[in-house]
Design a protein around this motif. Structure first.
Motif, PDB file in Angstrom:
ATOM      1  N   ILE A 101       7.117 -56.149 -23.179  1.00  0.00           N
ATOM      2  CA  ILE A 101       7.568 -55.433 -24.376  1.00  0.00           C
ATOM      3  C   ILE A 101       6.483 -54.450 -24.791  1.00  0.00           C
ATOM      4  N   ALA A 102       6.883 -53.206 -25.082  1.00  0.00           N
ATOM      5  CA  ALA A 102       5.936 -52.184 -25.527  1.00  0.00           C
ATOM      6  C   ALA A 102       6.562 -51.348 -26.635  1.00  0.00           C
ATOM      7  N   ASN A 103       5.725 -50.916 -27.609  1.00  0.00           N
ATOM      8  CA  ASN A 103       6.213 -50.088 -28.712  1.00  0.00           C
ATOM      9  C   ASN A 103       5.137 -49.078 -29.095  1.00  0.00           C
ATOM     10  N   PHE A 104       5.528 -47.803 -29.220  1.00  0.00           N
ATOM     11  CA  PHE A 104       4.621 -46.745 -29.640  1.00  0.00           C
ATOM     12  C   PHE A 104       5.270 -45.968 -30.777  1.00  0.00           C
ATOM     13  N   ASP A 105       4.483 -45.662 -31.826  1.00  0.00           N
ATOM     14  CA  ASP A 105       4.939 -44.842 -32.951  1.00  0.00           C
ATOM     15  C   ASP A 105       3.935 -43.716 -33.177  1.00  0.00           C
ATOM     16  N   SER A 106       4.413 -42.495 -33.035  1.00  0.00           N
ATOM     17  CA  SER A 106       3.582 -41.298 -33.254  1.00  0.00           C
ATOM     18  C   SER A 106       2.289 -41.333 -32.440  1.00  0.00           C
ATOM     19  N   TRP A 107       2.398 -41.824 -31.201  1.00  0.00           N
ATOM     20  CA  TRP A 107       1.245 -41.866 -30.295  1.00  0.00           C
ATOM     21  C   TRP A 107       1.178 -40.518 -29.589  1.00  0.00           C
ATOM     22  N   LEU A 108       0.435 -39.573 -30.182  1.00  0.00           N
ATOM     23  CA  LEU A 108       0.493 -38.172 -29.796  1.00  0.00           C
ATOM     24  C   LEU A 108       0.040 -37.864 -28.375  1.00  0.00           C
ATOM     25  N   PRO A 109      -0.876 -38.644 -27.753  1.00  0.00           N
ATOM     26  CA  PRO A 109      -1.216 -38.317 -26.358  1.00  0.00           C
ATOM     27  C   PRO A 109      -0.032 -38.433 -25.405  1.00  0.00           C
ATOM     28  N   LYS A 110       1.037 -39.162 -25.789  1.00  0.00           N
ATOM     29  CA  LYS A 110       2.210 -39.295 -24.930  1.00  0.00           C
ATOM     30  C   LYS A 110       3.138 -38.107 -25.110  1.00  0.00           C
ATOM     31  N   ASP A 111       3.857 -37.726 -24.032  1.00  0.00           N
ATOM     32  CA  ASP A 111       4.857 -36.673 -24.130  1.00  0.00           C
ATOM     33  C   ASP A 111       5.989 -37.084 -25.065  1.00  0.00           C
ATOM     34  N   ALA A 120      10.093 -50.162 -25.342  1.00  0.00           N
ATOM     35  CA  ALA A 120      10.610 -50.540 -24.025  1.00  0.00           C
ATOM     36  C   ALA A 120      10.563 -52.047 -23.870  1.00  0.00           C
ATOM     37  N   ILE A 121      11.594 -52.572 -23.235  1.00  0.00           N
ATOM     38  CA  ILE A 121      11.664 -54.002 -22.928  1.00  0.00           C
ATOM     39  C   ILE A 121      12.101 -54.141 -21.476  1.00  0.00           C
ATOM     40  N   ASN A 122      11.365 -54.939 -20.708  1.00  0.00           N
ATOM     41  CA  ASN A 122      11.696 -55.181 -19.311  1.00  0.00           C
ATOM     42  C   ASN A 122      11.795 -56.686 -19.096  1.00  0.00           C
ATOM     43  N   ILE A 123      12.950 -57.162 -18.651  1.00  0.00           N
ATOM     44  CA  ILE A 123      13.184 -58.596 -18.437  1.00  0.00           C
ATOM     45  C   ILE A 123      13.573 -58.813 -16.979  1.00  0.00           C
ATOM     46  N   GLY A 124      12.911 -59.752 -16.329  1.00  0.00           N
ATOM     47  CA  GLY A 124      13.244 -60.098 -14.954  1.00  0.00           C
ATOM     48  C   GLY A 124      13.341 -61.601 -14.784  1.00  0.00           C
ATOM     49  N   VAL A 125      14.359 -62.055 -14.076  1.00  0.00           N
ATOM     50  CA  VAL A 125      14.584 -63.492 -13.871  1.00  0.00           C
ATOM     51  C   VAL A 125      14.939 -63.732 -12.415  1.00  0.00           C
ATOM     52  N   THR A 126      14.256 -64.674 -11.781  1.00  0.00           N
ATOM     53  CA  THR A 126      14.650 -65.134 -10.448  1.00  0.00           C
ATOM     54  C   THR A 126      14.743 -66.657 -10.475  1.00  0.00           C
ATOM     55  N   SER A 127      15.712 -67.183  -9.750  1.00  0.00           N
ATOM     56  CA  SER A 127      15.892 -68.637  -9.729  1.00  0.00           C
ATOM     57  C   SER A 127      16.464 -69.055  -8.380  1.00  0.00           C
ATOM     58  N   THR A 128      15.911 -70.131  -7.829  1.00  0.00           N
ATOM     59  CA  THR A 128      16.375 -70.678  -6.560  1.00  0.00           C
ATOM     60  C   THR A 128      16.616 -72.172  -6.713  1.00  0.00           C
ATOM     61  N   ALA A 129      17.813 -72.606  -6.377  1.00  0.00           N
ATOM     62  CA  ALA A 129      18.149 -74.031  -6.390  1.00  0.00           C
ATOM     63  C   ALA A 129      18.498 -74.453  -4.971  1.00  0.00           C
ATOM     64  N   LYS A 134      15.270 -51.785 -20.979  1.00  0.00           N
ATOM     65  CA  LYS A 134      15.697 -51.025 -22.155  1.00  0.00           C
ATOM     66  C   LYS A 134      14.585 -50.075 -22.550  1.00  0.00           C
ATOM     67  N   PHE A 135      14.895 -48.777 -22.613  1.00  0.00           N
ATOM     68  CA  PHE A 135      13.914 -47.770 -23.000  1.00  0.00           C
ATOM     69  C   PHE A 135      14.532 -46.898 -24.087  1.00  0.00           C
ATOM     70  N   ASP A 136      13.835 -46.787 -25.222  1.00  0.00           N
ATOM     71  CA  ASP A 136      14.362 -46.041 -26.366  1.00  0.00           C
ATOM     72  C   ASP A 136      13.358 -44.984 -26.792  1.00  0.00           C
ATOM     73  N   ASN A 137      13.742 -43.724 -26.663  1.00  0.00           N
ATOM     74  CA  ASN A 137      12.969 -42.615 -27.208  1.00  0.00           C
ATOM     75  C   ASN A 137      13.463 -42.381 -28.629  1.00  0.00           C
ATOM     76  N   LYS A 138      12.686 -42.806 -29.603  1.00  0.00           N
ATOM     77  CA  LYS A 138      13.134 -42.781 -30.997  1.00  0.00           C
ATOM     78  C   LYS A 138      13.344 -41.365 -31.525  1.00  0.00           C
ATOM     79  N   ASP A 139      12.743 -40.390 -30.880  1.00  0.00           N
ATOM     80  CA  ASP A 139      12.889 -39.001 -31.317  1.00  0.00           C
ATOM     81  C   ASP A 139      14.093 -38.309 -30.685  1.00  0.00           C
ATOM     82  N   ASN A 140      14.788 -38.995 -29.787  1.00  0.00           N
ATOM     83  CA  ASN A 140      15.941 -38.410 -29.109  1.00  0.00           C
ATOM     84  C   ASN A 140      17.173 -39.266 -29.393  1.00  0.00           C
ATOM     85  N   PRO A 141      18.032 -38.850 -30.300  1.00  0.00           N
ATOM     86  CA  PRO A 141      19.217 -39.668 -30.647  1.00  0.00           C
ATOM     87  C   PRO A 141      20.252 -39.742 -29.527  1.00  0.00           C
TER      88      PRO A 141
END
Length: 316
Positions: free
Chosen positions: A84-94, A100-109, A132-139
């Motif tokens: 999980i990552a969150n940035f607000d007004s982090w100006l060095p980024k474009d 952003a949220i990235n979830i991965g699951v693997t399972s073997t039975a 899930k990736f959300d650009n808060k400045d782009n509706p």
């Protein structure tokens, strides 16, 4: 006086050389004695090592004779990754304000049965991932969860033992995706007969020269079923204490057209303490028909990896 000084120097020189020679001789003697002791202990160690190996083999044989048939072993292992990552007004980024949220699951039975003259091995592997990736400045951007990994594999192998390490066998394997309406679209079903070789306890090699690969799909692309050979190799190894490796290769080699061949290779690495640890799953796949269905002229190597918390539960 000068003569006396010369005599003293000469005596000192001879005395030093005599003492040095005596010390060297003593060290050489001590080295020879300890080397002889070491050689003797090495011989005793080798003899004891042979006895230990013999006793271990005898105990394993007696344990095998005392264990009644049928013998069942079942287990569940997997990997859960979350980022999980969150940035607000982090100006060095474009894009300064994103989440952003990235979830991965693997399972073997698995559940494996062993009889005196036969065996039955069954396993199911499920790999799922969402991003899930959300650009808060782009509706207008897509801020919902999207599928990043999706694979289901079910295998059943039955064999009749001709010897402890060799059996005639039949195998059924089904592979598909399960999310976003992709279940059985496409779906792959392999049915075949041949032989299974188990050279060591942790390695199973299946070679079925008579195998039919059924392909099911509702898409416009015309997937082709074909006759061919099926090769499966499954290996489990403890690399060092606390680090386990499980590798599974499943390949179909078409007799009709090389474009109908495919393979999937999945490797799982895990550290576990009382069933919990860190795990890494790495998957490789190659399927020319899927590449053509996606409108690609080349046939890229399909890959995925999931790093996260691992778990393992097993019982006999």
């Amino acid at each position: 006086m000068k003569r006396l000084f010369t005599i003293l120097i000469a005596c000192s020189f001879f005395l030093y050389n005599g003492l040095h020679a005596q010390t060297t001789a003593e060290l050489e003697a001590e080295k020879a004695a300890k080397s002889a002791t070491l050689d003797s202990l090495k011989k005793e160690f080798k003899a004891l090592e042979k006895q230990v190996n013999k006793l271990q083999s005898d105990v394993a044989s007696l344990t095998d004779q005392l264990t009644p048939y049928p013998r069942w072993k079942k287990g569940l292992l997997g990997n859960v990754g979350l980022n999980i990552a969150n940035f607000d007004s982090w100006l060095p980024k474009d894009q300064p304000s994103t989440s952003a949220i990235n979830i991965g699951v693997t399972s073997t039975a698995f559940i494996n049965g062993d009889w005196e003259n036969a065996f039955w091995r069954n396993s199911a592997n499920l790999t799922l991932g969402w991003l899930k990736f959300d650009n808060k400045d782009n509706p207008d951007d897509i801020d919902e969860f999207q599928v990043s990994a999706d694979a289901l594999n079910v295998v059943s192998l039955y064999g009749y033992k001709l010897s402890p390490k060799f059996a005639i066998s039949t195998l059924g394997e089904y592979r598909t995706s399960v999310l976003d309406g992709k279940f059985n679209n496409p779906g792959y079903l392999d049915l075949g007969v041949g032989a299974t070789w188990t050279p060591v306890t942790d390695l199973v090699v299946v070679v079925h020269p008579l195998n039919y690969n059924f392909v099911f799909a509702d898409e416009e692309f015309n997937f082709e079923s074909s006759l061919g050979a099926k090769v499966v190799a499954d290996y489990t190894k403890t690399i060092v204490q606390g680090l386990n490796w499980k590798s599974n290769l499943s390949a179909f080699l078409s007799y009709e057209n090389q474009d109908f061949s495919n393979y999937t290779w999945v490797n799982t690495f895990s550290t576990a303490y009382k069933g919990i640890g860190i795990g890494l799953d790495v998957g490789l796949r190659n399927n020319k028909q899927e590449a053509l269905a996606a409108g690609l002229e080349d046939n890229p190597l399909q890959t995925y990896w999931v790093l996260g918390l691992s778990y393992a539960i097993s019982s006999n």
